[in-house]
Scaffold this active site. Sequence first.
Site, short mmCIF file in Angstrom:
data_model
loop_
_atom_site.label_atom_id
_atom_site.label_comp_id
_atom_site.label_asym_id
_atom_site.label_seq_id
_atom_site.Cartn_x
_atom_site.Cartn_y
_atom_site.Cartn_z
N GLY A 37 54.12 -10.12 -26.32
CA GLY A 37 52.42 -10.54 -26.15
C GLY A 37 51.62 -10.04 -25.48
CG ASP A 53 52.80 -1.60 -29.03
OD1 ASP A 53 53.22 -0.08 -30.05
OD2 ASP A 53 53.75 -2.70 -28.66
CE LYS A 68 55.35 0.82 -30.56
NZ LYS A 68 55.79 1.00 -29.75
CG ASP A 116 56.04 -9.66 -33.55
OD1 ASP A 116 55.60 -9.26 -32.98
OD2 ASP A 116 56.81 -9.77 -34.50
CD1 TRP A 153 50.10 -3.49 -26.39
CD2 TRP A 153 49.68 -2.51 -27.58
NE1 TRP A 153 50.49 -2.55 -25.93
CE2 TRP A 153 50.02 -1.96 -27.71
CE3 TRP A 153 48.49 -3.01 -29.31
CZ2 TRP A 153 49.68 -0.53 -27.57
CZ3 TRP A 153 48.53 -1.45 -29.83
CH2 TRP A 153 49.57 -0.43 -28.92
#
Length: 205
Positions: free
Chosen positions: A60, A119, A159, A79, A62
């Site tokens: 968490g 990410d 990413k 997620d 970000w």
Amino acid sequence: MKKNKASKNWLIKKNRDPYFKQSKILGYRSRSAFKLIEMNKKFKFLKKDFSVLDLGSSPGGWSQVVTREVRKGKILAVDKNPMEKINNVDFIEGNFNDTNISDKIILYFNNRVNVVLSDMAANTSGNKTLDTYRTGELCLSAMSLAKKILSQEGVFLSKIFMGSIFKEINEKAKKSFKKVVIYKPESSKKESKEIYIFCKGISEI
Ligand SMILES: C[S@@+](CC[C@H](N)C(=O)[O-])C[C@H]1O[C@@H](n2cnc3c(N)ncnc32)[C@H](O)[C@@H]1O
């Protein structure tokens, strides 16, 4: 015995890491938070009334950074692993690539999204080339979703790990977005092949 030594070395390394220490002091759930802080300082893409999708959000860090910038907008975190509640962040647990999850994402934002963050990293298999490739595939899928839901001047930030799939990602990004910048934040470990791709503005063609 060998394993004990390795985990001891890992702990020593972690405790020497200034970003890890700072994340504890400032209450961020991950040191990754500093990467987003740095990239937002450089590209200035988080605005107070924006809609933001955070893919691969757990634990968490970000999302915490996003809530500090986006005060009035909508924030959705996704997620496949659980994530503890963060105020002003809605969370969906699941693989974003599953149709039922991507449908939920699209339904959640009944309007265009300003920023899509990813990410996401594939689970480590022990084979770095394979892991790099799989994380690259996650980036490509996230980019496809971003292209569907982003506003005209929207931002996609993801990413990637430097490897053979980079060329394909860079080419797809350059076809899909007006501006593409490859960036490695200071807080991203030097020894890691991790870099980020910042894309802005959907291309007309
Ligand atoms: C490096 S962590 C993200 C850290 C996070 N940005 C933070 O600041 O706390 C990568 C995350 O990507 C998630 N992930 C990987 N593949 C995914 C997928 N297909 N769908 C959703 N989440 C995924 C993993 O479960 C993991 O939690």
